[in-house]
Design a protein around this motif. Structure first.
Motif, PDB file in Angstrom:
ATOM      1  N   PRO A 223       0.799  -1.236   0.000  1.00 31.02           N
ATOM      2  CA  PRO A 223       0.000   0.000   0.000  1.00 31.02           C
ATOM      3  C   PRO A 223       0.826   1.277   0.000  1.00 31.02           C
ATOM      4  N   ASP A 224       2.034   1.214   0.568  1.00 29.12           N
ATOM      5  CA  ASP A 224       2.892   2.410   0.630  1.00 29.12           C
ATOM      6  C   ASP A 224       4.010   2.362  -0.405  1.00 29.12           C
ATOM      7  N   ALA A 225       3.842   1.547  -1.444  1.00 27.25           N
ATOM      8  CA  ALA A 225       4.884   1.390  -2.458  1.00 27.25           C
ATOM      9  C   ALA A 225       5.193   2.707  -3.155  1.00 27.25           C
ATOM     10  N   LYS A 226       6.467   2.929  -3.428  1.00 27.30           N
ATOM     11  CA  LYS A 226       6.905   4.119  -4.144  1.00 27.30           C
ATOM     12  C   LYS A 226       6.913   3.845  -5.652  1.00 27.30           C
ATOM     13  N   PRO A 227       6.524   4.818  -6.448  1.00 29.22           N
ATOM     14  CA  PRO A 227       6.517   4.624  -7.904  1.00 29.22           C
ATOM     15  C   PRO A 227       7.897   4.275  -8.436  1.00 29.22           C
ATOM     16  N   ALA A 228       7.927   3.341  -9.387  1.00 26.98           N
ATOM     17  CA  ALA A 228       9.190   2.928  -9.995  1.00 26.98           C
ATOM     18  C   ALA A 228       8.909   2.254 -11.322  1.00 26.98           C
ATOM     19  N   SER A 229       9.917   2.247 -12.175  1.00 28.68           N
ATOM     20  CA  SER A 229       9.821   1.600 -13.485  1.00 28.68           C
ATOM     21  C   SER A 229      11.112   0.866 -13.801  1.00 28.68           C
ATOM     22  N   PHE A 230      11.017  -0.081 -14.723  1.00 28.86           N
ATOM     23  CA  PHE A 230      12.175  -0.793 -15.239  1.00 28.86           C
ATOM     24  C   PHE A 230      12.314  -0.501 -16.734  1.00 28.86           C
ATOM     25  N   MET A 231      13.516  -0.686 -17.226  1.00 29.78           N
ATOM     26  CA  MET A 231      13.755  -0.553 -18.655  1.00 29.78           C
ATOM     27  C   MET A 231      13.330  -1.847 -19.348  1.00 29.78           C
ATOM     28  N   GLY A 232      12.066  -1.927 -19.651  1.00 34.70           N
ATOM     29  CA  GLY A 232      11.544  -3.077 -20.370  1.00 34.70           C
ATOM     30  C   GLY A 232      11.131  -4.186 -19.429  1.00 34.70           C
ATOM     31  N   PRO A 233      10.759  -5.340 -19.983  1.00 36.26           N
ATOM     32  CA  PRO A 233      10.850  -5.663 -21.409  1.00 36.26           C
ATOM     33  C   PRO A 233       9.733  -5.024 -22.217  1.00 36.26           C
ATOM     34  N   PRO A 234      10.067  -4.353 -23.318  1.00 35.88           N
ATOM     35  CA  PRO A 234       9.021  -3.790 -24.176  1.00 35.88           C
ATOM     36  C   PRO A 234       8.257  -4.900 -24.872  1.00 35.88           C
ATOM     37  N   ALA A 235       6.995  -4.644 -25.145  1.00 34.69           N
ATOM     38  CA  ALA A 235       6.170  -5.676 -25.777  1.00 34.69           C
ATOM     39  C   ALA A 235       4.961  -5.038 -26.433  1.00 34.69           C
ATOM     40  N   CYS A 236       4.304  -5.819 -27.255  1.00 31.60           N
ATOM     41  CA  CYS A 236       3.015  -5.449 -27.817  1.00 31.60           C
ATOM     42  C   CYS A 236       2.073  -6.617 -27.601  1.00 31.60           C
TER      43      CYS A 236
END
Length: 264
Positions: A223-236
């Motif tokens: 519930p208190d998670a901080k926003p974050a992203s990873f570099m991929g994996p890109p997909a469609c």
């Protein structure tokens, strides 16, 4: 019919990176080449929002330049990072886009009917649909209650469990669910926004969220998670509709991987 779904391209002006880190422009080029090289050519590509990152005309101009390499017909719709009127102007040759107002439209020239909803709220990041939009959707779906139909919108109409994404989801989904749930020929609801594959049974059909061609939102469920992203994996996503078998959706990862090997 084979439909390819690309989402959350986040195109920047030439030479600039998404969030200063991801080369989203190059990654769209990779995605286009990936789609063009599929063993079965898609009949159509749908771009489910966030074509660009800030809604600037120079971003749209570069998006058009990159998409010019795509030799398959494609449809566009806005996401929360888009500017509705600038998108409309940039794709003025796409005659299906309404000349004014929200960018709702229906494409009924394929074996599967495609109904696009503009779920953007100008100046905000969450999704919504006003009474006029719900009325348009109900009337459009009622025009044919038999033909297989796909509904598309940018924002997922459900709680994902990722707190920093759920704050910006389609917030009041009950009226939309009531409209969609009244029709039995909705094969799926396609969306983007969350930069991850997600699937949920909803309103008598299935909602399918498409990954991004650039970053992947971190799967953080606290519930208190901080926003974050990873570099991929890109997909469609590849949505294969067959008159006997219905709709099956596949994730198609973009990139070079070991193989293929002669086992499965």
């Amino acid at each position: 019919m084979l439909i390819c779904q690309l989402s959350d391209l986040h195109i920047r002006p030439a030479g600039q990176r998404y969030q200063g880190v991801a080369d989203s422009n190059r990654m769209l080029g990779d995605a286009v080449r990936h789609v063009q090289a599929l063993d079965v050519r898609p009949d159509l590509v749908v771009l489910t929002g966030d074509l660009v990152d800030h809604g600037h005309p120079d971003e749209y101009a570069y998006a058009r330049e990159l998409l010019a390499a795509l030799t398959i017909p494609y449809l566009v719709m806005p996401g929360n990072h888009d500017d509705r009127d600038r998108l409309r102007a940039a794709f003025a040759d796409h005659a299906y886009l309404p000349a004014t107002g929200p960018l709702h439209y229906c494409i009924d020239t394929y074996p599967v009917r495609l109904v696009a909803l503009d779920s953007t709220v100008p100046g905000q990041h969450h999704g919504a649909l006003d009474a006029a939009g719900l009325s348009w959707l109900k009337a459009t779906l009622a025009q044919d209650t038999v033909k297989p139909t796909i509904v598309m919108l940018h924002h997922p109409p459900f709680v994902s469990g990722i707190p920093y994404m759920d704050a910006y989801r389609f917030l009041d989904a009950a009226p939309l669910a009531e409209v969609v749930g009244a029709f039995r020929n909705i094969e799926a609801v396609l969306c983007g926004h969350v930069h991850r594959p997600m699937f949920r049974r909803w309103a008598g059909t299935v909602v399918c969220a498409c990954p991004s061609t650039t970053t992947e939102i971190a799967l953080r469920l606290a519930p208190d998670a901080k926003p974050a992203s990873f570099m991929g994996p890109p997909a469609c996503m590849l949505h294969r509709w067959d008159p006997a078998e219905g709709l099956v959706s596949h994730i198609s990862y973009i990139g070079d991987f070991e193989g293929p090997y002669d086992f499965y």
